[in-house]
Design a protein around this motif. Structure first.
Motif, mmCIF file in Angstrom:
data_model
loop_
_atom_site.group_PDB
_atom_site.id
_atom_site.type_symbol
_atom_site.label_atom_id
_atom_site.label_comp_id
_atom_site.label_asym_id
_atom_site.label_seq_id
_atom_site.Cartn_x
_atom_site.Cartn_y
_atom_site.Cartn_z
ATOM 1 N N ASP B 147 116.211 4.610 29.982
ATOM 2 C CA ASP B 147 115.574 3.335 30.319
ATOM 3 C C ASP B 147 115.890 2.926 31.755
ATOM 4 O OD1 ASP B 147 114.619 2.222 27.503
ATOM 5 O OD2 ASP B 147 116.554 3.198 27.232
ATOM 6 N N TYR B 148 117.065 3.284 32.222
ATOM 7 C CA TYR B 148 117.487 2.933 33.578
ATOM 8 C C TYR B 148 117.997 4.195 34.255
ATOM 9 C CZ TYR B 148 117.829 -1.362 30.844
ATOM 10 O OH TYR B 148 117.576 -2.385 29.981
ATOM 11 N N VAL B 149 117.443 4.530 35.418
ATOM 12 C CA VAL B 149 117.838 5.752 36.114
ATOM 13 C C VAL B 149 118.227 5.401 37.551
ATOM 14 C CG1 VAL B 149 117.085 8.043 36.878
ATOM 15 C CG2 VAL B 149 116.218 7.114 34.732
ATOM 16 N N GLY B 150 119.406 5.850 37.965
ATOM 17 C CA GLY B 150 119.833 5.633 39.347
ATOM 18 C C GLY B 150 118.982 6.445 40.293
ATOM 19 N N LYS B 151 118.819 7.731 39.992
ATOM 20 C CA LYS B 151 118.028 8.602 40.859
ATOM 21 C C LYS B 151 117.489 9.782 40.054
ATOM 22 C CE LYS B 151 118.449 10.808 45.401
ATOM 23 N NZ LYS B 151 117.514 10.000 46.187
ATOM 24 N N ASN B 152 116.200 10.058 40.227
ATOM 25 C CA ASN B 152 115.605 11.250 39.630
ATOM 26 C C ASN B 152 115.802 12.422 40.584
ATOM 27 O OD1 ASN B 152 114.153 10.603 37.044
ATOM 28 N ND2 ASN B 152 113.385 8.968 38.375
ATOM 29 N N VAL B 153 116.344 13.507 40.087
ATOM 30 C CA VAL B 153 116.610 14.663 40.947
ATOM 31 C C VAL B 153 116.028 15.918 40.304
ATOM 32 C CG1 VAL B 153 118.395 16.027 42.091
ATOM 33 C CG2 VAL B 153 118.781 13.599 41.669
ATOM 34 N N PRO B 154 114.907 16.417 40.812
ATOM 35 C CA PRO B 154 114.371 17.663 40.253
ATOM 36 C C PRO B 154 115.330 18.809 40.578
ATOM 37 C CG PRO B 154 112.774 16.557 41.692
ATOM 38 C CD PRO B 154 114.092 15.915 41.935
ATOM 39 N N THR B 155 115.718 19.563 39.560
ATOM 40 C CA THR B 155 116.653 20.667 39.776
ATOM 41 C C THR B 155 116.129 21.912 39.090
ATOM 42 O OG1 THR B 155 117.817 20.076 37.755
ATOM 43 C CG2 THR B 155 118.729 19.214 39.808
ATOM 44 N N SER B 156 116.658 23.051 39.500
ATOM 45 C CA SER B 156 116.376 24.265 38.733
ATOM 46 C C SER B 156 117.521 24.424 37.734
ATOM 47 C CB SER B 156 116.298 25.476 39.655
ATOM 48 O OG SER B 156 117.566 26.066 39.797
ATOM 49 N N SER B 157 117.280 25.236 36.706
ATOM 50 C CA SER B 157 118.318 25.342 35.673
ATOM 51 C C SER B 157 119.530 26.124 36.167
ATOM 52 C CB SER B 157 117.745 25.972 34.399
ATOM 53 O OG SER B 157 117.051 27.150 34.737
ATOM 54 N N ARG B 158 119.392 26.777 37.328
ATOM 55 C CA ARG B 158 120.547 27.486 37.895
ATOM 56 C C ARG B 158 121.474 26.539 38.646
ATOM 57 N NH1 ARG B 158 118.068 31.195 41.234
ATOM 58 N NH2 ARG B 158 119.727 30.814 42.716
ATOM 59 N N GLU B 159 120.939 25.352 38.892
ATOM 60 C CA GLU B 159 121.746 24.378 39.635
ATOM 61 C C GLU B 159 122.513 23.474 38.674
ATOM 62 O OE1 GLU B 159 118.725 23.980 43.432
ATOM 63 O OE2 GLU B 159 118.460 22.714 41.686
ATOM 64 N N GLU B 160 123.524 22.833 39.250
ATOM 65 C CA GLU B 160 124.347 21.934 38.450
ATOM 66 C C GLU B 160 124.501 20.647 39.242
ATOM 67 O OE1 GLU B 160 128.920 21.968 37.162
ATOM 68 O OE2 GLU B 160 127.958 23.929 37.069
ATOM 69 N N VAL B 161 124.420 19.518 38.552
ATOM 70 C CA VAL B 161 124.624 18.246 39.242
ATOM 71 C C VAL B 161 126.049 17.790 38.980
ATOM 72 C CG1 VAL B 161 123.921 15.833 39.386
ATOM 73 C CG2 VAL B 161 122.203 17.609 39.073
ATOM 74 N N SER B 162 126.798 17.548 40.035
ATOM 75 C CA SER B 162 128.189 17.142 39.871
ATOM 76 C C SER B 162 128.380 15.714 40.383
ATOM 77 C CB SER B 162 129.089 18.125 40.640
ATOM 78 O OG SER B 162 130.418 17.678 40.591
ATOM 79 N N VAL B 163 128.680 14.811 39.460
ATOM 80 C CA VAL B 163 128.948 13.416 39.834
ATOM 81 C C VAL B 163 130.451 13.265 40.012
ATOM 82 C CG1 VAL B 163 128.824 11.025 39.045
ATOM 83 C CG2 VAL B 163 126.910 12.569 38.600
ATOM 84 N N ARG B 164 130.852 12.876 41.200
ATOM 85 C CA ARG B 164 132.283 12.730 41.495
ATOM 86 C C ARG B 164 132.580 11.238 41.644
ATOM 87 N NH1 ARG B 164 134.258 17.363 40.710
ATOM 88 N NH2 ARG B 164 135.913 17.108 42.238
ATOM 89 N N LEU B 165 133.453 10.731 40.776
ATOM 90 C CA LEU B 165 133.771 9.305 40.807
ATOM 91 C C LEU B 165 135.245 9.085 41.149
ATOM 92 C CD1 LEU B 165 131.887 8.174 37.566
ATOM 93 C CD2 LEU B 165 131.095 7.989 39.925
ATOM 94 N N GLN B 166 135.474 8.007 41.874
ATOM 95 C CA GLN B 166 136.815 7.680 42.340
ATOM 96 C C GLN B 166 137.840 7.707 41.190
ATOM 97 O OE1 GLN B 166 137.156 7.176 45.718
ATOM 98 N NE2 GLN B 166 139.333 7.395 45.272
ATOM 99 N N GLU B 167 137.488 7.087 40.063
ATOM 100 C CA GLU B 167 138.435 6.916 38.950
ATOM 101 C C GLU B 167 138.886 8.255 38.364
ATOM 102 O OE1 GLU B 167 135.570 5.440 39.369
ATOM 103 O OE2 GLU B 167 135.482 3.413 38.529
ATOM 104 N N ILE B 168 138.023 9.272 38.420
ATOM 105 C CA ILE B 168 138.340 10.551 37.786
ATOM 106 C C ILE B 168 138.591 11.643 38.815
ATOM 107 C CG2 ILE B 168 137.375 12.406 36.322
ATOM 108 C CD1 ILE B 168 135.901 10.174 34.769
ATOM 109 N N ASP B 169 137.755 11.666 39.864
ATOM 110 C CA ASP B 169 137.796 12.794 40.808
ATOM 111 C C ASP B 169 138.420 12.440 42.150
ATOM 112 O OD1 ASP B 169 135.970 14.449 39.002
ATOM 113 O OD2 ASP B 169 134.735 12.711 39.411
ATOM 114 N N GLY B 170 138.668 11.169 42.376
ATOM 115 C CA GLY B 170 139.271 10.755 43.641
ATOM 116 C C GLY B 170 138.308 10.751 44.811
ATOM 117 N N GLU B 171 136.999 10.905 44.550
ATOM 118 C CA GLU B 171 135.995 10.782 45.613
ATOM 119 C C GLU B 171 134.715 10.217 45.014
ATOM 120 O OE1 GLU B 171 134.557 14.487 47.217
ATOM 121 O OE2 GLU B 171 134.934 15.570 45.366
ATOM 122 N N GLU B 172 133.792 9.784 45.882
ATOM 123 C CA GLU B 172 132.599 9.083 45.436
ATOM 124 C C GLU B 172 131.363 9.768 45.988
ATOM 125 O OE1 GLU B 172 133.491 6.596 43.069
ATOM 126 O OE2 GLU B 172 131.661 5.613 43.632
#
Lengths: 309, 181
Positions: B147-172
């Motif tokens: 219902d709510y999307v920050g960003k639509n990103v067309p990807t191929s299935s060989r690609e991976e989307v990595s969300v890095r957040l301060q609380e878990i990964d120490g970067e944004e």
């Protein structure tokens, strides 16, 4: 292969981090038991077979509930009445289990080593639910879980195990488990029921119940196995209660807020007095509840995923 | 090994996306009455907490936040290389009759969301369930839409989307990784 190996035979050789993983996994399982709908689809399509050569409503029901809460199908083979010799019967059992396509087998057997034998024979994960006087790892794990929940830790605690150590597979698994997790284990009971070699397991054998209880954080009272007392290893039940029974006065020797546990079923008034069994320090009812959570964790960790076969 | 192909969002981009989603949630639900947020472990959890913070800034009302672990609801345990460790579900409020906004970092096949829907249903009977994600990368295998999307990103299935957040990964930041064939 599951996260903790193929089988659960005992705690004797289980590394501390594996025990910790089981206890940690039981925490979210306990949350499920508290829900209105106590069911998750995790083990849908898996089959858990319980095979009990000795009667044990408590442990069997606990495993069955655990399997059902995880949506596994359960089959019970009531072998309690059969008295066929060990080798033959286990082979037959193994054949039956293989034919059923079981993913996990929970075995209770009067002979030490039966679970290990079965584990070597079948592809399914085998969980030892008590083999002779050898081990009863799931009971010890639920003891560890209950203590950790009550005290917030296991390391550095003083654990007194009182009673018939010789016949108790729970005591053996508890000794391995608690010492592995950094607790100090003291044992006390009638001299005839304290087998040699307990110190080698890392426990301290005390000369009296009082000595074992002094400042203890945990008191585990063992059941006097009346069915195994035909040999007259202590004079009488009344004397046992007087010398070794855990009553309110004796419990005062333990640390304030010490947790009292019993694997059940209890002989009230013999090894434990009713006021202690039902007292504020008793965690006996919680042990039963935690037993289901710990067994859910075991079934998940042993059969949940991976490509075991 | 995976190679970093492109950066999709930086720190400010993530912040703006979440602020917009917070506004959209309030607008679509005409306020925050009856609203609860439930983050899907792991990265859905800090995102849900941040959204609750934004909603409080805008509306001045605190929205309850729960944590959902969906490991026990996965339908792919046998096909995973590693059996996942189960963590706690912490939803300390009733979801019955509530508008539940599920929050996750990325929507891909839709199987995680399906599992989360099952998990929520076992906790009670919500009035309505909505889905908010930071990234929609396509490739759905189930009829599920956010219902709510920050960003639509067309990807191929060989690609991976990595969300890095301060609380878990120490970067944004959010990056696309390309895995070698």
């Amino acid at each position: 292969m599951g996260l903790i190996g193929k089988d659960l035979i005992g705690l004797r050789d289980m590394p501390a981090e594996r025990i910790k993983l089981i206890l940690d996994t039981a925490v979210p399982m306990k949350e499920i038991i508290r829900r209105q709908i106590k069911k998750v689809p995790t083990l849908r399509g898996r089959t858990v077979v319980t095979v009990f050569y000795e009667a044990s409503t408590r442990t069997r029901t606990s495993f069955e509930l655990a399997a059902k809460y995880l949506s596994a199908d359960t089959v019970t083979i009531a072998a309690a009445a059969s008295s066929v010799s060990k080798g033959e019967s286990l082979k037959d059992t193994a054949r039956t289990i293989a034919a059923m396509g079981a993913d996990a087998v929970v075995l209770r057997h009067p002979m030490a080593g039966a679970a290990e034998l079965l584990a070597r024979t079948v592809d399914a994960a085998v969980i030892n639910a008590g083999d002779g006087a050898h081990e009863h790892p799931s009971q010890a794990l639920l003891d560890l879980f209950t203590v950790r929940e009550k005290k917030g830790r296991l390391e550095g605690l003083k654990v007194a195990i009182i009673g018939d150590i010789m016949h108790s597979r729970v005591a053996r698994s508890d000794i391995w488990g608690f010492t592995r997790m950094g607790a100090e284990v003291r044992l006390a009971g009638p001299a005839t029921l304290l087998p040699p070699g307990l110190e080698k397991m890392g426990a301290r054998v005390c000369s009296s119940v009082e000595e074992a209880l002094m400042d203890a954080d945990v008191v585990i009272v063992l059941r006097i196995q009346l069915e195994r007392q035909q040999q007259g290893l202590f004079p009488g039940l009344r004397e046992y209660a007087r010398l070794f029974g855990i009553n309110r006065e004796r419990l005062r020797l333990a640390a304030p807020g010490a947790v009292v546990m019993h694997p059940g079923p209890m002989n009230r008034g013999i090894e434990i007095s009713p006021e202690v069994a039902d007292g504020l320090q008793s965690a006996i009812n919680e042990q039963v509840n935690n037993g289901v959570a710990v067994r859910m964790a075991l079934l998940y960790l042993l059969t949940g995923g991976g490509c075991r076969k | 090994m995976a190679r970093e192909k492109a950066q999709i969002l930086d720190k400010d981009g993530i912040r703006r996306s979440l602020t917009r989603i917070a506004h959209e949630i309030i607008e679509r639900n005409k306020g925050t009455g009856n609203l609860v947020l439930v983050g899907i472990r792991r990265r859905g959890v800090p995102l849900a907490e941040r959204l609750a913070g934004r909603i409080k800034d805008i509306e001045g009302r605190t929205v309850p936040v729960g944590i959902l672990d969906i490991t026990l609801y996965r339908d792919d345990l046998t096909t995973l290389a590693h059996q996942p460790v189960v963590r706690s579900t912490e939803v300390p409020f009733s979801v019955s009759g509530k508008i539940v906004v599920l929050v996750d970092d990325v929507i891909y096949t839709g199987r995680t969301v399906r599992a989360a829907l099952d998990a929520i249903m076992d906790l009670g009977r919500p009035k309505l369930i909505q889905l908010a994600v930071l990234i929609d990368r396509g490739h759905r295998e189930l009829p599920i839409r956010a219902d709510y999307v920050g960003k639509n990103v067309p990807t191929s299935s060989r690609e991976e989307v990595s969300v890095r957040l301060q609380e878990i990964d120490g970067e944004e930041r959010v990056v696309i990784l390309e895995t070698a064939e």
